[in-house]
Write an enzyme that holds these catalytic residues in place. Structure first.
Site, PDB file in Angstrom:
ATOM      1  CB  VAL A  65      -1.028   0.063   1.167  1.00  0.00           C
ATOM      2  CG1 VAL A  65      -2.027  -1.074   1.092  1.00  0.00           C
ATOM      3  CG2 VAL A  65      -0.351   0.125   2.521  1.00  0.00           C
ATOM      4  CB  SER A 143      -5.474   3.346  16.783  1.00  0.00           C
ATOM      5  OG  SER A 143      -5.069   2.966  18.094  1.00  0.00           O
ATOM      6  CE1 TYR A 156      -0.424   1.914  14.547  1.00  0.00           C
ATOM      7  CE2 TYR A 156      -1.269   2.584  16.692  1.00  0.00           C
ATOM      8  CZ  TYR A 156      -1.384   1.817  15.549  1.00  0.00           C
ATOM      9  OH  TYR A 156      -2.458   0.970  15.395  1.00  0.00           O
ATOM     10  CE  LYS A 160      -3.346   2.936  12.624  1.00  0.00           C
ATOM     11  NZ  LYS A 160      -4.010   2.253  11.497  1.00  0.00           N
TER      12      LYS A 160
HETATM   13  P1  NAD Z   1      -1.512  -7.022  12.040  1.00  0.00           P
HETATM   14  O1  NAD Z   1      -0.097  -6.620  12.126  1.00  0.00           O
HETATM   15  O2  NAD Z   1      -1.911  -8.392  12.474  1.00  0.00           O
HETATM   16  O3  NAD Z   1      -2.064  -6.833  10.558  1.00  0.00           O
HETATM   17  C1  NAD Z   1      -1.698  -5.750   9.752  1.00  0.00           C
HETATM   18  C2  NAD Z   1      -1.857  -6.197   8.314  1.00  0.00           C
HETATM   19  O4  NAD Z   1      -1.424  -5.131   7.463  1.00  0.00           O
HETATM   20  C3  NAD Z   1      -0.983  -7.408   7.995  1.00  0.00           C
HETATM   21  O5  NAD Z   1      -1.725  -8.318   7.222  1.00  0.00           O
HETATM   22  C4  NAD Z   1       0.153  -6.798   7.183  1.00  0.00           C
HETATM   23  O6  NAD Z   1       0.734  -7.692   6.263  1.00  0.00           O
HETATM   24  C5  NAD Z   1      -0.573  -5.676   6.477  1.00  0.00           C
HETATM   25  N1  NAD Z   1       0.356  -4.679   5.975  1.00  0.00           N
HETATM   26  C6  NAD Z   1       1.342  -4.047   6.650  1.00  0.00           C
HETATM   27  N2  NAD Z   1       2.037  -3.246   5.833  1.00  0.00           N
HETATM   28  C7  NAD Z   1       1.451  -3.368   4.607  1.00  0.00           C
HETATM   29  C8  NAD Z   1       1.715  -2.803   3.343  1.00  0.00           C
HETATM   30  N3  NAD Z   1       2.718  -1.952   3.182  1.00  0.00           N
HETATM   31  N4  NAD Z   1       0.924  -3.144   2.306  1.00  0.00           N
HETATM   32  C9  NAD Z   1      -0.102  -4.020   2.455  1.00  0.00           C
HETATM   33  N5  NAD Z   1      -0.382  -4.601   3.639  1.00  0.00           N
HETATM   34  C10 NAD Z   1       0.385  -4.281   4.691  1.00  0.00           C
HETATM   35  O7  NAD Z   1      -2.308  -5.929  12.848  1.00  0.00           O
HETATM   36  P2  NAD Z   1      -3.856  -5.784  13.257  1.00  0.00           P
HETATM   37  O8  NAD Z   1      -3.883  -5.709  14.718  1.00  0.00           O
HETATM   38  O9  NAD Z   1      -4.708  -6.765  12.553  1.00  0.00           O
HETATM   39  O10 NAD Z   1      -4.116  -4.311  12.694  1.00  0.00           O
HETATM   40  C11 NAD Z   1      -4.967  -4.006  11.609  1.00  0.00           C
HETATM   41  C12 NAD Z   1      -5.223  -2.507  11.603  1.00  0.00           C
HETATM   42  O11 NAD Z   1      -5.883  -2.136  12.814  1.00  0.00           O
HETATM   43  C13 NAD Z   1      -3.955  -1.663  11.548  1.00  0.00           C
HETATM   44  O12 NAD Z   1      -4.183  -0.521  10.751  1.00  0.00           O
HETATM   45  C14 NAD Z   1      -3.745  -1.275  12.996  1.00  0.00           C
HETATM   46  O13 NAD Z   1      -3.001  -0.093  13.107  1.00  0.00           O
HETATM   47  C15 NAD Z   1      -5.159  -1.115  13.471  1.00  0.00           C
HETATM   48  N6  NAD Z   1      -5.319  -1.245  14.919  1.00  0.00           N
HETATM   49  C16 NAD Z   1      -4.970  -2.376  15.590  1.00  0.00           C
HETATM   50  C17 NAD Z   1      -5.144  -2.447  16.978  1.00  0.00           C
HETATM   51  C18 NAD Z   1      -4.815  -3.654  17.797  1.00  0.00           C
HETATM   52  O14 NAD Z   1      -4.879  -3.551  19.031  1.00  0.00           O
HETATM   53  N7  NAD Z   1      -4.468  -4.789  17.233  1.00  0.00           N
HETATM   54  C19 NAD Z   1      -5.656  -1.343  17.653  1.00  0.00           C
HETATM   55  C20 NAD Z   1      -5.992  -0.215  16.942  1.00  0.00           C
HETATM   56  C21 NAD Z   1      -5.821  -0.174  15.574  1.00  0.00           C
END
Ligand code: NAD
Length: 248
Positions: A65, A143, A156, A160
């Site tokens: 992305v 987030s 980060y 967000k």
């Molecule tokens: P995760 O690390 O398990 O998944 C993130 C996904 O994004 C992975 O599949 C990764 O391969 C993909 N990704 C990363 N860089 C990429 C790129 N350059 N191109 C395409 N894909 C890419 O994390 P998650 O917890 O499932 O997080 C998903 C979203 O939710 C993220 O945006 C994260 O910031 C947000 N989020 C997560 C939490 C949490 O507590 N887990 C809280 C708030 C927000």
């Protein structure tokens, strides 16, 4: 309620965690789901195969992305193939944590390239088809820290917070075309991104969460299906907090 039959949805970073749960839930509601991955082709294929095995529709597409040209080319190809793009879940994201004093410029750049630039590039490409259809849904994964801030997550949290500005601008710019844009702001969700949190830290964290626990990816997926549905057609420019009450 919340059926998505006949719709095409693209979930960036859909091979694991929250993206995977969103892809599976959208497919269960009837959407044809396109699962984007950057490195995890095998994992993305597994998600798609699982959806297909349950009678759903899914395919995978690889692109980074952060590479705007690759995003544009891939999404143009998908629109050409399906003749539509109804739902974009801009989920791909990375976290690079550490004290501000030690923040490296390259990490700051990478965070913005993936989390913000990536979401904008995908929106720009996907909304072309939505504009023609005069209907569409854009959902960003923000987030809780984008609103609350967090020590050790200045960069980060900034990415967000930026997504809220993106969503609200897209919501205003595209409202007349029937396209809505919203943010889901998760609290702490059990995924690979949060495996670094120790049990002791989790115990402390749970005290800050009125519902007393961290969330599951499926808690976020439910919000995603709602925002993607026709039933959410009067909801735009909003931040839907799914955080157990951690931030109200
Ligand atoms: P995760 O690390 O398990 O998944 C993130 C996904 O994004 C992975 O599949 C990764 O391969 C993909 N990704 C990363 N860089 C990429 C790129 N350059 N191109 C395409 N894909 C890419 O994390 P998650 O917890 O499932 O997080 C998903 C979203 O939710 C993220 O945006 C994260 O910031 C947000 N989020 C997560 C939490 C949490 O507590 N887990 C809280 C708030 C927000």
């Amino acid at each position: 309620m919340f059926r998505l039959d006949g719709k095409v949805a693209l979930v960036t970073g859909g091979s694991r965690g929250i993206g995977r749960a969103c892809a599976e839930a959208l497919a269960e509601s009837g959407a044809h789901v396109i699962i984007n991955y950057v490195k995890g082709e095998a994992a993305a294929k597994e998600v798609a195969d699982g959806i297909i095995a349950k009678g759903g529709k899914a395919e995978i597409v690889g692109f980074d992305v952060a590479d705007s040209k690759a995003v544009e080319t891939a999404i143009e190809g998908l629109i050409e193939k399906h003749k539509r793009m109804d739902i974009l879940v801009a989920n791909a994201g990375i976290a690079i944590d550490g004290l501000l004093l030690r923040l490296k410029e390259e990490d700051l750049d990478r965070l913005f390239a993936v989390n913000v630039k990536g979401a904008i590039a995908a929106t720009k490409a996907a909304t072309r088809a939505m504009m023609k259809a005069r209907s569409g849904r854009v959902i960003y994964l923000g987030s809780v820290v984008g609103e609350m801030g967090n020590a050790g997550q200045t960069a980060y949290a900034a990415t967000k917070a930026a997504l809220m500005g993106v969503a609200k601008s897209v919501a205003r710019e595209y409202a007349s075309r029937g396209i809505t844009a919203n943010v889901i702001a998760p609290g702490y969700i059990d995924t690979d991104m949060t495996t670094g949190i120790t049990d002791a830290m989790k115990e402390q964290l749970n005290k800050l969460i009125p519902l007393g626990r961290t969330g599951a990816a499926k808690d976020i997926a439910a919000a995603c299906v709602y925002l993607a549905s026709d039933e959410a057609n009067y909801v735009t420019g909003q931040v839907l907090r799914v955080n157990g009450g951690m931030h109200m």
